[in-house]
Design a protein around this motif. Sequence first.
Motif, PDB file in Angstrom:
ATOM      1  N   HIS A 295       0.958  -1.224  -0.019  1.00 28.38           N
ATOM      2  CA  HIS A 295      -0.064   0.011   0.086  1.00 28.38           C
ATOM      3  C   HIS A 295       0.942   1.417  -0.114  1.00 28.38           C
ATOM      4  O   HIS A 295       0.457   2.347  -0.650  1.00 28.38           O
ATOM      5  N   ILE A 296       1.925   1.271   1.091  1.00 33.80           N
ATOM      6  CA  ILE A 296       2.858   2.515   0.854  1.00 33.80           C
ATOM      7  C   ILE A 296       3.366   2.760  -0.512  1.00 33.80           C
ATOM      8  O   ILE A 296       3.421   3.812  -0.889  1.00 33.80           O
ATOM      9  N   ARG A 297       4.103   1.757  -0.911  1.00 29.94           N
ATOM     10  CA  ARG A 297       4.653   1.988  -2.609  1.00 29.94           C
ATOM     11  C   ARG A 297       3.666   2.401  -3.460  1.00 29.94           C
ATOM     12  O   ARG A 297       3.783   3.044  -4.068  1.00 29.94           O
ATOM     13  N   SER A 298       2.449   1.801  -3.264  1.00 23.43           N
ATOM     14  CA  SER A 298       1.296   2.317  -4.339  1.00 23.43           C
ATOM     15  C   SER A 298       0.970   3.559  -4.163  1.00 23.43           C
ATOM     16  O   SER A 298       0.763   4.503  -5.048  1.00 23.43           O
ATOM     17  N   ALA A 299       0.805   3.955  -2.890  1.00 28.17           N
ATOM     18  CA  ALA A 299       0.432   5.381  -2.555  1.00 28.17           C
ATOM     19  C   ALA A 299       1.554   6.384  -2.881  1.00 28.17           C
ATOM     20  O   ALA A 299       1.149   7.411  -3.531  1.00 28.17           O
ATOM     21  N   ALA A 300       2.731   6.037  -2.629  1.00 24.65           N
ATOM     22  CA  ALA A 300       3.772   7.022  -3.122  1.00 24.65           C
ATOM     23  C   ALA A 300       3.819   6.791  -5.048  1.00 24.65           C
ATOM     24  O   ALA A 300       4.197   8.035  -5.221  1.00 24.65           O
ATOM     25  N   GLU A 301       3.696   6.012  -5.553  1.00 28.44           N
ATOM     26  CA  GLU A 301       3.908   5.995  -6.932  1.00 28.44           C
ATOM     27  C   GLU A 301       2.686   6.947  -7.478  1.00 28.44           C
ATOM     28  O   GLU A 301       2.641   7.560  -8.340  1.00 28.44           O
ATOM     29  N   LYS A 302       1.319   6.784  -6.874  1.00 33.11           N
ATOM     30  CA  LYS A 302       0.311   7.583  -7.137  1.00 33.11           C
ATOM     31  C   LYS A 302       0.458   8.997  -6.988  1.00 33.11           C
ATOM     32  O   LYS A 302       0.143   9.817  -7.868  1.00 33.11           O
ATOM     33  N   ILE A 303       0.949   9.310  -5.848  1.00 34.32           N
ATOM     34  CA  ILE A 303       1.331  10.699  -5.555  1.00 34.32           C
ATOM     35  C   ILE A 303       2.297  11.299  -6.479  1.00 34.32           C
ATOM     36  O   ILE A 303       2.292  12.292  -7.082  1.00 34.32           O
ATOM     37  N   GLN A 304       3.367  10.650  -7.019  1.00 32.51           N
ATOM     38  CA  GLN A 304       4.336  11.053  -7.805  1.00 32.51           C
ATOM     39  C   GLN A 304       4.043  11.176  -9.337  1.00 32.51           C
ATOM     40  O   GLN A 304       4.016  12.172  -9.690  1.00 32.51           O
TER      41      GLN A 304
ATOM     42  N   GLY B  23       3.278  14.921  -8.303  1.00 31.29           N
ATOM     43  CA  GLY B  23       4.875  15.062  -8.303  1.00 31.29           C
ATOM     44  C   GLY B  23       5.400  15.782  -7.259  1.00 31.29           C
ATOM     45  O   GLY B  23       6.652  16.251  -7.091  1.00 31.29           O
ATOM     46  N   LYS B  24       4.639  15.908  -5.867  1.00 39.96           N
ATOM     47  CA  LYS B  24       5.049  16.555  -4.832  1.00 39.96           C
ATOM     48  C   LYS B  24       4.069  16.190  -3.873  1.00 39.96           C
ATOM     49  O   LYS B  24       2.899  15.765  -4.155  1.00 39.96           O
ATOM     50  N   LEU B  25       4.455  16.197  -2.410  1.00 42.89           N
ATOM     51  CA  LEU B  25       3.553  16.408  -1.261  1.00 42.89           C
ATOM     52  C   LEU B  25       3.781  17.286  -0.252  1.00 42.89           C
ATOM     53  O   LEU B  25       4.865  17.907   0.177  1.00 42.89           O
ATOM     54  N   ASP B  26       2.796  18.175  -0.007  1.00 46.22           N
ATOM     55  CA  ASP B  26       3.210  19.186   0.796  1.00 46.22           C
ATOM     56  C   ASP B  26       2.862  19.048   2.304  1.00 46.22           C
ATOM     57  O   ASP B  26       3.780  19.477   2.927  1.00 46.22           O
ATOM     58  N   ILE B  27       2.020  18.057   2.537  1.00 46.44           N
ATOM     59  CA  ILE B  27       1.743  17.731   4.023  1.00 46.44           C
ATOM     60  C   ILE B  27       1.394  16.389   4.104  1.00 46.44           C
ATOM     61  O   ILE B  27       0.518  15.679   3.321  1.00 46.44           O
TER      62      ILE B  27
ATOM     63  N   THR C  26       6.759   7.861   5.720  1.00 45.78           N
ATOM     64  CA  THR C  26       7.541   8.890   5.786  1.00 45.78           C
ATOM     65  C   THR C  26       8.652   8.940   4.940  1.00 45.78           C
ATOM     66  O   THR C  26       8.900   9.462   4.083  1.00 45.78           O
ATOM     67  N   THR C  27       9.456   7.689   5.181  1.00 46.49           N
ATOM     68  CA  THR C  27      10.650   7.549   4.358  1.00 46.49           C
ATOM     69  C   THR C  27      10.459   7.274   2.829  1.00 46.49           C
ATOM     70  O   THR C  27      11.063   7.950   2.030  1.00 46.49           O
ATOM     71  N   SER C  28       9.375   6.793   2.569  1.00 43.73           N
ATOM     72  CA  SER C  28       8.845   6.673   1.153  1.00 43.73           C
ATOM     73  C   SER C  28       8.616   7.851   0.469  1.00 43.73           C
ATOM     74  O   SER C  28       8.422   8.006  -0.633  1.00 43.73           O
ATOM     75  N   LEU C  29       8.062   8.830   1.274  1.00 45.00           N
ATOM     76  CA  LEU C  29       7.461  10.012   0.745  1.00 45.00           C
ATOM     77  C   LEU C  29       8.343  11.248   0.837  1.00 45.00           C
ATOM     78  O   LEU C  29       8.132  12.195   0.444  1.00 45.00           O
ATOM     79  N   LEU C  30       9.375  11.029   1.350  1.00 43.01           N
ATOM     80  CA  LEU C  30      10.473  12.081   1.708  1.00 43.01           C
ATOM     81  C   LEU C  30      10.814  12.938   0.699  1.00 43.01           C
ATOM     82  O   LEU C  30      10.967  14.008   0.660  1.00 43.01           O
ATOM     83  N   ASP C  31      11.156  12.112  -0.588  1.00 43.42           N
ATOM     84  CA  ASP C  31      11.484  12.909  -1.728  1.00 43.42           C
ATOM     85  C   ASP C  31      10.337  13.668  -2.217  1.00 43.42           C
ATOM     86  O   ASP C  31      10.684  14.940  -2.740  1.00 43.42           O
ATOM     87  N   LEU C  32       9.246  13.284  -2.074  1.00 43.14           N
ATOM     88  CA  LEU C  32       8.006  14.263  -2.543  1.00 43.14           C
ATOM     89  C   LEU C  32       7.757  15.416  -1.622  1.00 43.14           C
ATOM     90  O   LEU C  32       7.384  16.236  -2.040  1.00 43.14           O
ATOM     91  N   LEU C  33       7.923  15.259  -0.354  1.00 44.02           N
ATOM     92  CA  LEU C  33       8.039  16.262   0.534  1.00 44.02           C
ATOM     93  C   LEU C  33       9.087  17.375   0.384  1.00 44.02           C
ATOM     94  O   LEU C  33       8.772  18.512   0.394  1.00 44.02           O
TER      95      LEU C  33
END
Length: 236
Positions: free
Chosen positions: A66-75, A79-83, A117-124
């Motif tokens: 789920h974490i991997r697929s959420a990160a891919e979807k947001i990317q 292309g970014k995550l603010d919060i 969080t570590t999976s989403l850090l680049d997007l943040l």
Amino acid sequence: MDKKIALITGANKGIGLEIARQLGRQGAIVLLGARSFSKAEQAAAQLKTEQIEAIPVELDVTDARHIRSAAEKIQEEYGKLDILVNNAGTYLDHEGDGVDVIRRSFTTNFFGPYALTTSLLDLLKASPAGRIVNQSSILGSMGTLMTDKFYARAAAPGYTTSKAALNAWTAQLSIQLQDTNVKVNACHPGWVKTDMGGPGAVMEIEEGAETAVYLATLPSDGPTGGFFHKMETLPW
Ligand SMILES: NC(=O)c1ccc[n+]([C@@H]2O[C@H](COP(=O)([O-])OP(=O)(O)OC[C@H]3O[C@@H](n4cnc5c(N)ncnc54)[C@H](OP(=O)(O)O)[C@@H]3O)[C@@H](O)[C@H]2O)c1
């Protein structure tokens, strides 16, 4: 993209749903994480009736897929995550004090937010003003447990140690991110009337969401690496 993108975990009910509502009212696109897609869909449908741009996301924070697929979807979509609000949490100490309870508490309350969080850090980091809020608890505050007889009575080793670990990592991550645009803080919502807090709690859900929303929308000169309740700092 002008609109802020916000991901809230455990957003199908309780404080998480209300955090999403309050961020959505401020104009953010809110991604509602829930353990099952149908729960996320129901919550998103509810917020859409309130003219909030809400997107359902299947996100059990203990599930690497789920974490991997959420990160891919947001990317792909933004292309970014603010919060990021790591709100999902569990209280299992009523089941006993065996190692299994402690381990399961850590799995949801610490390893889940850590992995997500570590999976989403680049997007943040791709956001001009990334904000991470770790929904902790005053029961994770060692300074409080050792000085306040009311909280010291709470015999909840799984909950307190997993939230204390979340606090320790919040401090650690803030040091790691100090030269970036990303701020990270821990939050105590208060004792709130939810399924977890129970009907005897003293705070309504609207008020319980306010500290997390404050930390999710901090200005560039706002704090990082702190533990807050209602804009006041708490001891670690
Ligand atoms: N209420 C209080 O007085 C209080 C006080 C201090 C701190 N907190 C913290 O505030 C946060 C929200 O609590 P709440 O009071 O709103 O409780 P709640 O109404 O019980 O909601 C908890 C949320 O977390 C979700 N969740 C649990 N395990 C999950 C997992 N593995 N993956 C994704 N989601 C998961 C639940 O999903 P399901 O619906 O699928 O179970 C639910 O959406 C928690 O971190 C809690 O520790 C609450």
